[in-house]
Design a protein around this motif. Structure first.
Motif, mmCIF file in Angstrom:
data_model
loop_
_atom_site.group_PDB
_atom_site.id
_atom_site.type_symbol
_atom_site.label_atom_id
_atom_site.label_comp_id
_atom_site.label_asym_id
_atom_site.label_seq_id
_atom_site.Cartn_x
_atom_site.Cartn_y
_atom_site.Cartn_z
ATOM 1 N N LEU A 286 0.832 -1.211 0.000
ATOM 2 C CA LEU A 286 0.000 0.000 0.000
ATOM 3 C C LEU A 286 0.864 1.258 0.000
ATOM 4 O O LEU A 286 0.543 2.250 -0.649
ATOM 5 N N GLU A 287 1.962 1.201 0.727
ATOM 6 C CA GLU A 287 2.820 2.383 0.896
ATOM 7 C C GLU A 287 3.803 2.577 -0.251
ATOM 8 O O GLU A 287 4.312 3.675 -0.444
ATOM 9 N N SER A 321 -7.086 2.172 2.495
ATOM 10 C CA SER A 321 -7.044 3.430 1.734
ATOM 11 C C SER A 321 -6.529 4.576 2.595
ATOM 12 O O SER A 321 -5.771 5.438 2.121
ATOM 13 N N ARG A 324 -2.771 4.268 2.828
ATOM 14 C CA ARG A 324 -2.126 4.729 1.598
ATOM 15 C C ARG A 324 -2.119 6.258 1.523
ATOM 16 O O ARG A 324 -1.107 6.872 1.166
ATOM 17 N N ARG A 328 1.231 8.731 1.380
ATOM 18 C CA ARG A 328 1.483 9.676 0.292
ATOM 19 C C ARG A 328 1.702 11.087 0.823
ATOM 20 O O ARG A 328 2.532 11.830 0.306
#
Length: 331
Positions: A286-287, A321, A324, A328
Protein backbone atom coordinates in the motif's frame (compact mmCIF):
# COMPACT_ATOMS: atom_id res chain seq x y z
CA UNK A 1 36.22 9.99 -2.43
CA UNK A 2 38.20 8.22 0.28
CA UNK A 3 36.88 7.62 3.79
CA UNK A 4 39.33 10.22 5.14
CA UNK A 5 38.12 12.82 2.63
CA UNK A 6 34.53 12.06 3.58
CA UNK A 7 35.31 12.48 7.29
CA UNK A 8 36.97 15.87 6.66
CA UNK A 9 34.05 17.07 4.53
CA UNK A 10 31.47 15.81 7.01
CA UNK A 11 33.23 17.47 9.94
CA UNK A 12 33.21 20.83 8.12
CA UNK A 13 29.47 20.44 7.51
CA UNK A 14 28.84 19.47 11.13
CA UNK A 15 30.77 22.49 12.45
CA UNK A 16 28.92 24.85 10.08
CA UNK A 17 25.57 23.54 11.33
CA UNK A 18 26.45 23.07 14.99
CA UNK A 19 25.24 26.47 16.17
CA UNK A 20 22.64 27.22 13.51
CA UNK A 21 19.13 28.23 14.54
CA UNK A 22 17.80 25.06 12.92
CA UNK A 23 20.06 22.86 15.05
CA UNK A 24 19.16 24.77 18.21
CA UNK A 25 15.45 24.28 17.52
CA UNK A 26 16.02 20.58 16.84
CA UNK A 27 17.96 20.13 20.10
CA UNK A 28 15.20 21.87 22.08
CA UNK A 29 12.53 19.72 20.46
CA UNK A 30 14.45 16.52 21.26
CA UNK A 31 14.97 17.65 24.85
CA UNK A 32 11.23 18.18 25.26
CA UNK A 33 10.46 14.76 23.80
CA UNK A 34 13.05 13.09 26.03
CA UNK A 35 11.73 14.84 29.14
CA UNK A 36 8.14 13.90 28.30
CA UNK A 37 8.66 10.26 27.28
CA UNK A 38 12.08 9.43 28.71
CA UNK A 39 13.46 9.08 25.17
CA UNK A 40 12.85 10.05 21.55
CA UNK A 41 12.81 7.89 18.40
CA UNK A 42 15.02 8.37 15.33
CA UNK A 43 13.35 7.18 12.07
CA UNK A 44 15.40 5.61 9.30
CA UNK A 45 13.45 7.55 6.65
CA UNK A 46 15.49 10.57 7.70
CA UNK A 47 18.55 8.91 6.13
CA UNK A 48 17.37 6.68 3.28
CA UNK A 49 16.75 7.38 -0.36
CA UNK A 50 13.89 5.44 -1.97
CA UNK A 51 15.91 2.45 -3.20
CA UNK A 52 18.09 2.07 -0.10
CA UNK A 53 17.69 -0.24 2.88
CA UNK A 54 21.02 0.75 4.45
CA UNK A 55 22.40 4.15 5.43
CA UNK A 56 25.80 5.21 6.78
CA UNK A 57 26.51 8.33 8.80
CA UNK A 58 29.47 9.78 10.69
CA UNK A 59 28.57 10.46 14.30
CA UNK A 60 28.44 14.09 15.39
CA UNK A 61 31.10 16.37 16.83
CA UNK A 62 32.83 15.55 20.15
CA UNK A 63 30.61 16.43 23.08
CA UNK A 64 31.67 15.57 26.62
CA UNK A 65 28.66 14.95 28.84
CA UNK A 66 27.67 13.13 31.99
CA UNK A 67 24.82 10.67 32.44
CA UNK A 68 22.44 13.39 33.64
CA UNK A 69 22.94 15.33 30.39
CA UNK A 70 22.22 12.32 28.17
CA UNK A 71 19.11 12.26 25.99
CA UNK A 72 18.23 8.63 25.39
CA UNK A 73 16.84 7.63 22.03
CA UNK A 74 15.89 4.48 20.15
CA UNK A 75 15.32 3.76 16.45
CA UNK A 76 12.93 2.08 14.06
CA UNK A 77 15.94 0.27 12.55
CA UNK A 78 18.89 -1.88 13.60
CA UNK A 79 22.14 0.01 14.15
CA UNK A 80 25.70 -1.17 13.71
CA UNK A 81 28.18 1.10 15.49
CA UNK A 82 31.83 0.96 14.38
CA UNK A 83 34.60 2.86 16.16
CA UNK A 84 37.03 3.58 13.35
CA UNK A 85 39.46 5.49 15.57
CA UNK A 86 39.69 6.74 19.13
CA UNK A 87 36.88 5.77 21.48
CA UNK A 88 33.20 6.27 22.15
CA UNK A 89 30.97 6.28 25.21
CA UNK A 90 27.49 4.79 25.13
CA UNK A 91 24.96 5.54 27.87
CA UNK A 92 22.11 3.03 28.24
CA UNK A 93 19.22 3.00 30.70
CA UNK A 94 21.14 1.01 33.31
CA UNK A 95 24.80 1.16 32.26
CA UNK A 96 27.48 3.12 30.47
CA UNK A 97 29.98 1.32 28.27
CA UNK A 98 33.16 2.46 26.55
CA UNK A 99 33.98 1.36 23.02
CA UNK A 100 37.52 1.50 21.63
CA UNK A 101 39.04 1.58 18.15
CA UNK A 102 37.85 -1.42 16.15
CA UNK A 103 34.97 -2.26 18.50
CA UNK A 104 31.58 -3.06 16.98
CA UNK A 105 28.17 -2.83 18.64
CA UNK A 106 24.98 -4.16 17.04
CA UNK A 107 21.84 -2.69 18.59
CA UNK A 108 18.21 -3.70 18.30
CA UNK A 109 15.71 -0.88 17.61
CA UNK A 110 14.27 -0.84 21.14
CA UNK A 111 17.63 -0.22 22.83
CA UNK A 112 17.56 3.24 24.41
CA UNK A 113 20.99 4.83 24.42
CA UNK A 114 23.00 8.00 23.90
CA UNK A 115 26.42 7.59 22.25
CA UNK A 116 28.99 10.38 22.29
CA UNK A 117 32.66 11.04 21.66
CA UNK A 118 34.93 13.45 23.52
CA UNK A 119 37.93 14.28 21.30
CA UNK A 120 38.71 15.23 17.69
CA UNK A 121 40.48 11.93 17.09
CA UNK A 122 37.34 9.92 17.87
CA UNK A 123 35.60 8.64 14.74
CA UNK A 124 32.36 6.68 15.11
CA UNK A 125 30.35 5.41 12.15
CA UNK A 126 26.67 4.50 12.44
CA UNK A 127 25.43 1.95 9.91
CA UNK A 128 21.63 1.88 9.85
CA UNK A 129 19.86 -1.28 8.70
CA UNK A 130 16.13 -1.31 7.97
CA UNK A 131 13.88 -4.09 9.19
CA UNK A 132 12.75 -4.61 5.59
CA UNK A 133 16.33 -5.42 4.58
CA UNK A 134 16.21 -8.54 6.74
CA UNK A 135 12.62 -9.52 6.00
CA UNK A 136 13.01 -9.22 2.24
CA UNK A 137 16.53 -10.40 1.47
CA UNK A 138 19.00 -11.13 4.25
CA UNK A 139 17.41 -13.57 6.70
CA UNK A 140 17.48 -16.52 4.28
CA UNK A 141 21.20 -15.89 3.75
CA UNK A 142 21.81 -15.75 7.51
CA UNK A 143 19.69 -18.73 8.57
CA UNK A 144 22.77 -20.86 9.42
CA UNK A 145 24.28 -17.97 11.37
CA UNK A 146 22.40 -18.63 14.60
CA UNK A 147 23.72 -15.75 16.72
CA UNK A 148 22.92 -13.07 14.15
CA UNK A 149 19.71 -14.53 12.75
CA UNK A 150 18.32 -15.14 16.24
CA UNK A 151 19.16 -11.56 17.24
CA UNK A 152 17.13 -10.17 14.34
CA UNK A 153 14.34 -12.74 14.42
CA UNK A 154 13.86 -12.44 18.21
CA UNK A 155 13.19 -8.73 17.79
CA UNK A 156 11.11 -8.83 14.61
CA UNK A 157 8.88 -11.76 15.57
CA UNK A 158 9.01 -11.55 19.40
CA UNK A 159 10.36 -15.06 19.80
CA UNK A 160 12.40 -14.40 22.94
CA UNK A 161 13.32 -11.36 25.01
CA UNK A 162 15.73 -9.53 22.73
CA UNK A 163 19.17 -8.46 23.87
CA UNK A 164 19.73 -4.70 23.63
CA UNK A 165 23.00 -5.25 21.80
CA UNK A 166 25.73 -7.63 20.72
CA UNK A 167 29.27 -6.47 21.49
CA UNK A 168 32.29 -7.48 19.42
CA UNK A 169 35.60 -6.24 20.88
CA UNK A 170 38.42 -5.09 18.62
CA UNK A 171 40.71 -8.00 19.49
CA UNK A 172 38.38 -10.20 17.41
CA UNK A 173 37.50 -7.84 14.58
CA UNK A 174 40.76 -7.20 12.69
CA UNK A 175 39.56 -9.41 9.82
CA UNK A 176 36.17 -7.64 9.91
CA UNK A 177 37.33 -4.04 9.40
CA UNK A 178 37.89 -4.35 5.61
CA UNK A 179 34.21 -5.23 5.13
CA UNK A 180 33.12 -2.23 7.20
CA UNK A 181 35.46 0.02 5.24
CA UNK A 182 34.01 -1.33 1.99
CA UNK A 183 30.43 -0.67 3.17
CA UNK A 184 31.35 2.91 4.11
CA UNK A 185 33.17 3.55 0.83
CA UNK A 186 30.37 2.10 -1.30
CA UNK A 187 27.80 4.22 0.51
CA UNK A 188 29.88 7.41 0.25
CA UNK A 189 30.50 7.10 -3.49
CA UNK A 190 27.24 5.44 -4.56
CA UNK A 191 28.65 3.99 -7.77
CA UNK A 192 26.65 1.61 -9.96
CA UNK A 193 25.57 -1.49 -8.03
CA UNK A 194 26.51 -0.06 -4.63
CA UNK A 195 23.31 -1.29 -2.95
CA UNK A 196 24.07 -4.90 -3.95
CA UNK A 197 27.73 -4.60 -2.93
CA UNK A 198 26.76 -3.25 0.51
CA UNK A 199 24.23 -6.02 1.11
CA UNK A 200 26.75 -8.67 0.02
CA UNK A 201 29.41 -7.22 2.34
CA UNK A 202 26.89 -7.24 5.21
CA UNK A 203 26.20 -10.96 4.72
CA UNK A 204 29.95 -11.72 4.91
CA UNK A 205 30.38 -9.33 7.85
CA UNK A 206 27.61 -10.97 9.87
CA UNK A 207 28.82 -14.46 8.99
CA UNK A 208 32.30 -13.61 10.30
CA UNK A 209 30.92 -11.94 13.44
CA UNK A 210 28.70 -14.93 14.19
CA UNK A 211 31.61 -17.33 13.74
CA UNK A 212 33.88 -15.29 15.99
CA UNK A 213 31.25 -15.00 18.75
CA UNK A 214 30.49 -18.74 18.68
CA UNK A 215 34.20 -19.65 18.86
CA UNK A 216 34.90 -17.18 21.67
CA UNK A 217 31.94 -18.34 23.76
CA UNK A 218 32.06 -22.06 22.86
CA UNK A 219 28.47 -21.95 21.60
CA UNK A 220 27.02 -24.98 19.87
CA UNK A 221 23.93 -24.58 17.71
CA UNK A 222 20.57 -25.74 19.08
CA UNK A 223 18.46 -27.81 16.68
CA UNK A 224 15.18 -26.32 17.94
CA UNK A 225 16.52 -22.75 17.76
CA UNK A 226 17.76 -23.28 14.21
CA UNK A 227 14.47 -24.91 13.23
CA UNK A 228 12.27 -22.08 14.53
CA UNK A 229 14.40 -19.48 12.71
CA UNK A 230 14.16 -21.49 9.49
CA UNK A 231 10.39 -21.94 9.94
CA UNK A 232 9.80 -18.23 10.60
CA UNK A 233 11.88 -17.22 7.58
CA UNK A 234 9.99 -19.71 5.39
CA UNK A 235 6.60 -18.50 6.66
CA UNK A 236 7.53 -14.91 5.92
CA UNK A 237 8.72 -15.74 2.41
CA UNK A 238 5.72 -17.93 1.53
CA UNK A 239 2.98 -16.26 3.57
CA UNK A 240 0.69 -15.81 0.56
CA UNK A 241 0.16 -19.54 -0.01
CA UNK A 242 1.68 -21.61 2.80
CA UNK A 243 -0.50 -23.92 4.91
CA UNK A 244 0.37 -25.82 8.06
CA UNK A 245 0.31 -29.06 6.03
CA UNK A 246 2.63 -27.69 3.33
CA UNK A 247 4.95 -26.33 6.05
CA UNK A 248 5.09 -29.76 7.68
CA UNK A 249 5.86 -31.37 4.34
CA UNK A 250 8.62 -28.83 3.63
CA UNK A 251 10.43 -29.45 6.93
CA UNK A 252 9.62 -33.13 7.46
CA UNK A 253 7.85 -32.73 10.81
CA UNK A 254 4.22 -33.31 11.75
CA UNK A 255 1.75 -30.41 11.65
CA UNK A 256 1.13 -30.81 15.37
CA UNK A 257 4.84 -30.60 16.25
CA UNK A 258 5.40 -27.45 14.18
CA UNK A 259 2.24 -25.83 15.55
CA UNK A 260 3.47 -26.40 19.13
CA UNK A 261 7.02 -25.25 18.22
CA UNK A 262 5.71 -21.97 16.78
CA UNK A 263 3.52 -21.28 19.81
CA UNK A 264 6.30 -22.19 22.25
CA UNK A 265 8.81 -19.78 20.70
CA UNK A 266 6.53 -16.94 19.59
CA UNK A 267 3.51 -17.09 21.89
CA UNK A 268 1.34 -16.98 18.74
CA UNK A 269 -0.57 -19.57 16.77
CA UNK A 270 0.41 -20.53 13.22
CA UNK A 271 -2.69 -18.67 11.95
CA UNK A 272 -1.91 -15.50 13.92
CA UNK A 273 1.74 -15.25 12.87
CA UNK A 274 0.84 -15.98 9.23
CA UNK A 275 -1.86 -13.28 9.30
CA UNK A 276 0.66 -10.77 10.69
CA UNK A 277 3.09 -11.52 7.88
CA UNK A 278 0.37 -11.06 5.28
CA UNK A 279 -0.75 -7.77 6.81
CA UNK A 280 2.81 -6.41 7.02
CA UNK A 281 3.29 -7.20 3.32
CA UNK A 282 -0.07 -5.64 2.46
CA UNK A 283 0.94 -2.47 4.33
CA UNK A 284 4.28 -2.38 2.50
CA UNK A 285 2.53 -2.71 -0.88
CA UNK A 286 0.00 0.00 0.00
CA UNK A 287 2.82 2.38 0.90
CA UNK A 288 5.16 1.60 -1.99
CA UNK A 289 3.04 0.58 -5.01
CA UNK A 290 -0.04 1.66 -6.94
CA UNK A 291 -1.71 -1.77 -6.73
CA UNK A 292 -5.41 -1.70 -5.94
CA UNK A 293 -6.74 -3.24 -2.72
CA UNK A 294 -8.12 -6.15 -4.76
CA UNK A 295 -4.71 -6.79 -6.31
CA UNK A 296 -2.95 -6.57 -2.95
CA UNK A 297 -5.46 -9.02 -1.45
CA UNK A 298 -4.54 -11.51 -4.18
CA UNK A 299 -0.78 -10.91 -3.88
CA UNK A 300 -0.75 -11.38 -0.11
CA UNK A 301 -3.03 -14.43 0.08
CA UNK A 302 -6.16 -12.78 1.49
CA UNK A 303 -7.89 -13.26 -1.90
CA UNK A 304 -10.80 -11.09 -0.80
CA UNK A 305 -10.49 -7.28 -0.50
CA UNK A 306 -13.20 -7.06 2.17
CA UNK A 307 -11.44 -9.64 4.33
CA UNK A 308 -8.15 -7.78 3.88
CA UNK A 309 -9.79 -4.48 4.86
CA UNK A 310 -11.37 -5.96 8.02
CA UNK A 311 -8.12 -7.61 9.08
CA UNK A 312 -6.07 -4.51 8.26
CA UNK A 313 -8.34 -2.24 10.30
CA UNK A 314 -8.27 -4.66 13.23
CA UNK A 315 -4.44 -4.65 13.32
CA UNK A 316 -3.60 -1.05 12.37
CA UNK A 317 -6.75 0.86 13.34
CA UNK A 318 -7.19 2.37 9.86
CA UNK A 319 -8.48 1.19 6.49
CA UNK A 320 -6.05 0.29 3.67
CA UNK A 321 -7.04 3.43 1.73
CA UNK A 322 -6.39 5.65 4.79
CA UNK A 323 -2.98 4.02 5.23
CA UNK A 324 -2.13 4.73 1.60
CA UNK A 325 -3.30 8.36 1.86
CA UNK A 326 -1.22 8.93 5.00
CA UNK A 327 1.85 7.42 3.34
CA UNK A 328 1.48 9.68 0.29
CA UNK A 329 1.10 12.81 2.42
CA UNK A 330 4.33 12.00 4.29
CA UNK A 331 6.42 11.77 1.09
Amino acid sequence: MTVEEYISQKRREQRALSDSSQQRRLREMLKKLARKNGFYTVPIQFYLTKKEQVAVDLHGLPNAKNAEQSLLHNHDYFELMYVRSGSCFNVFESEKITLHQGDILLLNPNAKHDPFTTSEGDCLFNIMLSRELFEQSMLPLLSDNHLISNFFVDYMYHINKTQDYLYFPSRNTKAISPFLEEIILEYINKEQGYVQVIESALVILFARLGRIFAQENHIESSVSNKLIVDVIVYLNQHSADVTLSSLAAEFGYSSGYLSKLIRKHTGQSFTDILSNFKLEKAKHLLETTAHSTDEIAQLTGFHDASYLSRSFRSKYGVTPSSCRDTSRRSL
